[in-house]
Design an enzyme around this catalytic site. Structure first.
Site, PDB file in Angstrom:
ATOM      1  CG  ASN A   1      14.176 -53.763  11.454  1.00 12.17           C
ATOM      2  OD1 ASN A   1      15.204 -53.143  11.462  1.00 12.17           O
ATOM      3  ND2 ASN A   1      13.772 -54.833  12.089  1.00 12.17           N
ATOM      4  CG  ASP A   2      13.849 -47.265  10.135  1.00 10.76           C
ATOM      5  OD1 ASP A   2      14.029 -47.216   9.125  1.00 10.76           O
ATOM      6  OD2 ASP A   2      13.846 -46.847  10.778  1.00 10.76           O
ATOM      7  CB  CYS A   3      18.001 -52.116  11.579  1.00  9.45           C
ATOM      8  SG  CYS A   3      18.153 -50.733  12.989  1.00  9.45           S
TER       9      CYS A   3
END
Ligand code: BGC
Ligand code: NOJ
Length: 813
Positions: free
Chosen positions: A486-488
Site C-alpha cells: 500500500n504505497d499510501c
C-alpha cells in the site's frame, strides 16, 4: 446500460456508440513499438519508452477528452461536407458506428452520407511501425468524389520536455517530405539517430506538416482549414508544431471499394550512416524503403494481420476453459489474459490514466504482473526476472522502479519500500513452477547493474529474505520502510508540505513502524523458498526458511492479531493500525488476504474469522473495499491514504488488486461460493450491464471502483495497468478452477461454486497438452484424479517429458 457487446468468437469487444462514458481504449504492439488507441481513434505511439521515445502527441486531460490521435477526415467534394469516420475529432453525426477492439488491433467502422469507412489499426509483429488500413465503399447510386486527409501530430520525442520546454521546442521542429512520405526529424541533425516516417499507399495530391497551416488561425482538429478548403497547403514545418497529413483524392463508382494504407514508423540509423549523401543534412532513407514497399501493399497488410491473430491464438491457447459461466470464460480465455500481456509490456507507464512520463517499471508491480503472463511467454518472463534482479541492491533491497530503456534503477524514487524484494521470490517461484527451469537459480546476476558484482539468482532471493529479517521492529514484525504494497500507508513520512511526494519523503527514522502485511508476504515467500532450497539441494536453507516462517507466523498470531482480524501495521508511536482500537481504519483488507494466502491461522480458525470480518465489514455489491471506516480527515502519521476523500483509491475504495487475495484465501479454506461471488462482483464483463455506473471499459479490470463512502460508489477509474489483472487471473484459473503449476507437475484442485456441475480446460504446461475434465461428484473439495484412464493418488499430475497430450479427469466431492 451497455455501450456495446462482446463478440467472443472474434475475441473482440464491439462498441456501438462513440460517446462512451470515458474513452474505451486498446493497445497496439507486442515488442518494441506500441500505441494506445481509443474507440474514437485517440491515442499515441511510442518506441519502447512512452516518455523518451514518443512518436505522436496526445493531450492528456484535454477538453474535449481524448484529443490527439490517428485521425482521418473524409470530404465529399461535391458538397464540401467533411466528417471523421472515427467520430472524433469532428464529432459529426454518423449513420452507423462500430469500434471493434481486438487482440492487438482496433477496427473502427462507420457510415455517413452513403460512404462506408472501415479502418484497421495494428502493429505488425516484429516491426517498428503501425498500419492504418482504410477501406472505403461507395453505397450511393452515383459516383462519389472524395478527399481523404490523414492527420497526426508529432511529439518531439521526449514527452515531458514536449509539454514543458516551449522556449526551445518552438524552434527545433524539422521535417522532410519526399515522394509523398513525411519524415519527422527533430533533433536528428544533432544527437538523435532516429526519425519517424508517415506514408500513404496512394500518391497523395498534397501534404501538410505545419500544424498551424493545416488547422488555420486558432483552428481546432474538429474543423481544420485545409479540410474545409479541400486542398492541402504543402506546408513545411520550421519549428512550432510538426505534423503529418496526406491529402488523397479518390473517385468511387457506385458499389466500388478502395483501400488506402497509411504507415507510421520509427527508424534508427547507425551513427555514421545518418545522412544521404554523407555530409548532407538529408535523412538516409535506405532502411525505410523496403518497409514501405512491403506494408503499403494491402496484401502484405492482410498477411501481417493474419500473423498477428495467429500469434494471439497461440498465446491464449496456453489455457482455454469452458465453464457454465460466460463471464468466466471470456475473461479467462480472452480479456484477462490479454490484459496480463498488456501489463507485461506497459507496466504502469502508458494508459489513459498513466501519462507515460511518470513511472518506469515498478519492482513489485512487475513481479506480480509476471504471475499472469508467465505461462504465455516464459522466455520473456525469464528475461524480465533477470532484468529486475539486476537492479537489486547488495543489501537485498530494491530500487522501487527502473526505466525500461536503460534497465537501470531509478534514483529519483530510490529504495526502502520494504515489501519490494519479497515479490521477486514469488515471481521466480512462479516462473520455475511454470517452466521447470531451475537453471535460472544459478544464473549470475549483478547488483545495481554493477559489473563484477554478480552472484547466482538464488543468492539474490536469499538476500531478499534477509532484507526482511535484518529489519525487524519492536514487535518482531518487519519494519515497513517508506511503504509496503500500500504505497499510501506512509508511516514514516509525516508530511506537512503541500506537493511533497508521500512515497519519497521520510521524516522519521523508520525503526518503529511495522507491517503485518509484510509479515504475511514473508511467510508466503518463505514457503516458496523452502521449496526452492529443496530443489537446489540446500537442505540447511530449507530448514532455515521453515523455521523463519514458523517464527513469523507466531508473531503475526500474537502482535498481528486484533481479536477478529489481522491488524495492518504499527505506527511510528508503536500503536496498532487496522485495529478496534482505532476510530477510523479499523480493518484493512490486505493483511486478511495475504496472511490467509500464506496459510496463517488456517488451522486455528483465525483465517476463517478474518475472512468473516471481511465479509461483514468490507464487502459491498461493487467489490471489497480496502479499509473501514474510511478516513474522514488527514492523519499526519498515516500519510497519503488519508489524503483521498473517503471511498476513493486507498482510502476505502474497492482497490481491485486486493480482491483476488480474498478470493484465493476463501478458496484456500475450501469456500468456492464465496470466492466465486467475490470474483463476479468486480468482473468487468459482469459489470458490463451497469456500464453507466462502472463507466470504464467492460473488458478489462480497472485499478479502483469507488467504495461505499464515495458519492459515486461503483464508478471505476484507472483501467488497464493494474496488478488486478494478474491476481484475478491467478484467482480464477489457479484457485477457483484450481489448475495450478507446482514444481512436481500440474495440480488440479478446483474449489467449485456449488451451482457448477463441472468444467473443462485445455492447458499447455511445459510443452505438454493437458485436457482436463472436472466433474462434481459431491459438495466438498476432495479430488479424485484419473490420468489417461488410470486413477492417481493426490491432486498433482506429475509432468512427464515424453507425453504429448495427457487426459485428466477430476471428480470433486
Ligand atoms: C496512488 C497509488 C500509487 C502511488 C504510486 C499514489 O498516489 O494512490 O495507488 O501506487 O501513487 O506512486
Ligand atoms: C499502485 C502501485 O502501482 C502498486 O505498486 C501499489 O501496490 C498499489 N498502487 C497500492 O498502493
Amino acid at each position: 446500460m451497455r455501450y456495446g457487446y462482446f463478440d467472443d468468437e472474434r475475441r473482440e469487444y464491439v462498441i456501438t456508440r462513440p460517446d462512451t462514458p470515458l474513452p474505451w481504449t486498446n493497445y497496439l504492439g507486442s515488442q518494441d513499438y506500441f500505441g494506445l488507441i481509443s474507440n474514437t481513434a485517440g491515442g499515441y505511439s511510442f518506441y519502447r519508452d512512452a516518455r523518451l521515445r514518443r512518436l505522436t502527441r496526445y493531450r492528456y486531460n484535454n477538453v474535449p477528452f481524448d484529443t490527439g490521435g490517428r485521425y482521418l477526415y473524409l470530404r465529399d467534394e461535391a458538397s464540401g461536407v467533411f466528417w471523421s469516420p472515427s467520430w472524433q475529432p469532428t464529432r459529426s453525426d454518423l449513420d452507423s458506428y462500430e469500434c471493434r477492439h481486438g487482440m492487438g488491433y482496433t477496427i473502427i467502422g462507420s457510415a455517413s452520407r452513403g460512404i462506408r469507412a472501415e479502418t484497421l489499426y495494428f502493429v505488425p509483429l516484429d516491426r517498428n511501425l503501425e498500419v492504418w488500413r482504410l477501406v472505403l465503399t461507395n453505397d450511393r447510386d452515383t459516383a462519389a468524389e472524395l478527399s481523404v486527409f490523414s492527420a497526426l501530430e508529432f511529439c518531439l520525442w521526449d514527452a515531458w520536455d514536449d509539454v514543458t520546454n516551449f522556449q526551445r521546442n518552438f524552434s527545433t521542429g524539422q521535417v522532410e517530405v519526399e515522394e509523398g512520405v513525411i519524415y519527422h526529424k527533430t533533433e536528428y541533425r544533432e544527437r538523435r539517430d532516429h526519425f519517424a516516417y508517415f506514408a500513404c499507399s496512394l500518391q497523395p495530391a498534397g501534404y501538410d506538416t505545419a500544424r498551424e497551416v493545416f488547422l488555420g488561425p486558432y483552428g481546432g482538429w474538429d474543423a481544420p482549414l485545409v479540410v474545409r478548403r479541400g486542398v492541402a497547403a504543402n506546408s513545411i514545418a520550421h519549428g512550432w508544431a510538426p505534423m503529418g497529413s496526406h491529402h488523397v483524392k479518390l473517385t468511387l463508382q457506385p458499389g466500388q471499394t478502395e483501400t488506402v494504407v497509411f504507415v507510421l514508423g520509427y527508424m534508427e540509423n547507425p551513427a555514421d550512416e545518418k545522412f544521404d549523401p554523407p555530409g548532407s543534412q538529408r535523412i538516409n532513407k535506405q532502411r525505410v524503403a523496403p518497409l514501405l514497399e512491403e506494408f503499403l501493399d494491402p496484401r502484405a497488410v492482410q498477411a501481417a494481420w493474419d500473423k498477428l491473430r495467429a500469434h494471439w491464438d497461440n498465446l491464449l491457447g496456453k489455457l482455454q476453459v469452458e465453464t457454465p459461466d460466460v463471464h468466466v470464460d471470456r475473461m479467462a480465455n480472452i480479456w484477462n489474459a490479454y490484459q496480463c500481456m498488456i501489463t507485461f509490456n506497459m507496466s504502469r507507464s502508458a494508459s489513459f490514466y498513466e501519462s507515460g512520463v511518470g513511472r518506469g517499471m515498478g519492482f513489485r508491480d512487475s513481479n506480480q504482473d509476471l504471475l499472469g503472463f508467465v505461462h504465455m511467454i516464459p522466455e520473456r518472463a525469464r528475461e524480465r526476472i533477470l532484468d529486475l534482479a539486476a537492479t537489486q541492491l547488495p543489501s537485498g533491497g530494491a530500487y522501487h522502479q527502473y526505466q525500461p530503456l536503460t534497465k537501470r534503477g531509478n534514483d529519483l524514487v530510490g529504495t526502502n519500500f520494504n515489501d519490494d524484494p519479497l515479490w521477486l521470490v514469488l515471481g521466480v517461484a512462479a516462473y520455475i513452477k511454470e517452466t521447470g527451469d531451475t537453471s535460472i537459480l544459478q544464473e549470475p546476476v549483478p547488483y545495481d547493474n554493477k559489473p563484477g558484482s554478480e552472484s547466482p539468482l538464488y543468492e539474490h532471493l536469499q538476500r531478499s529474505m534477509d532484507y526482511t529479517l535484518n529489519r525487524m521492529g519492536p514487535h518482531r514484525l518487519p519494519l515497513i520502510g517508506r511503504a509496503d504494497w500500500n504505497d499510501c500507508l506512509n508511516l514514516n513520512c509525516f508530511s506537512t508540505t503541500p506537493g511533497e511526494s508521500f512515497q519519497t519523503t521520510t521524516n522519521k527514522e523508520g525503526v518503529t513502524a511495522e507491517s503485518v502485511f509484510i509479515a504475511g508476504l514473508f511467510v508466503l515467500a518463505a514457503t516458496e523458498m523452502v521449496q526452492l532450497a529443496q530443489l537446489t539441494g540446500d537442505g540447511a536453507g530449507a530448514a532455515r526458511y521453515r523455521a523463519a516462517a514458523e517464527e513469523m507466523t507466531a508473531v503475526v498470531c500474537d502482535a498481528g492479531w486484533d481479536g477478529s482480524w489481522f491488524r495492518r501495521a504499527y505506527d511510528d508511536f508503536g500503536r496498532p493500525v487496522g485495529s478496534q482500537e482505532n476510530d477510523e481504519g479499523q480493518i484493512y483488507i490486505e493483511p486478511q488476504g495475504m496472511c490467509v494466502m500464506a496459510g496463517i491461522g488456517v488451522e486455528d480458525g483465525r483465517a476463517r474469522q478474518a475472512l468473516d470480518s471481511v465479509r461483514e465489514r468490507l464487502a459491498t455489491a461493487h467489490g471489497i473495499v480496502l479499509q473501514q471506516p474510511a478516513y474522514s480527515k488527514y492523519h499526519l502519521h498515516l500519510g497519503e491514504i488519508s489524503t483521498y476523500p473517503p471511498g476513493y483509491k486507498e482510502n476505502g475504495g474497492v482497490f481491485c488488486h486486493t480482491n483476488p487475495w480474498i478470493m484465493i484465501a476463501e478458496a484456500r479454506l475450501g469456500n468456492g461460493d464465496a470466492a466465486y461471488d467475490y470474483y463476479g462482483r468486480i468482473n468487468p464483463s459482469v459489470r458490463e450491464a451497469i456500464s453507466e455506473v462502472h463507466r470504464c471499459e467492460p473488458y478489462v479490470y480497472a485499478q479502483m471502483i469507488a467504495g461505499k463512502d464515495a458519492p459515486t460508489h461503483g464508478e471505476a477509474k484507472n483501467s488497464w495497468l493494474t496488478g488486478t489483472a494478474a491476481w484475478n487471473y491467478v484467482a480464477i484459473t489457479q484457485w477457483i478452477l484450481g489448475i495450478r503449476p507446482e514444481h512436481a507437475g500440474l495440480r488440479i484442485a478446483p474449489v467449485l461454486p456449488s451451482g457448477w456441475s463441472g468444467f473443462s480446460a485445455r492447458r499447455v504446461f511445459r510443452g505438454v497438452r493437458y485436457r482436463v475434465q472436472v466433474e462434481r461428484g459431491g459438495p466438498g473439495t476432495r479430488i479424485a484424479l484419473e490420468v489417461d484412464g488410470q486413477p492417481l493418488a493426490g491432486d498433482i499430475v506429475p509432468w512427464q517429458k515424453s507425453s504429448e497430450e495427457v487426459q485428466v479427469r477430476a471428480i470433486v466431492s
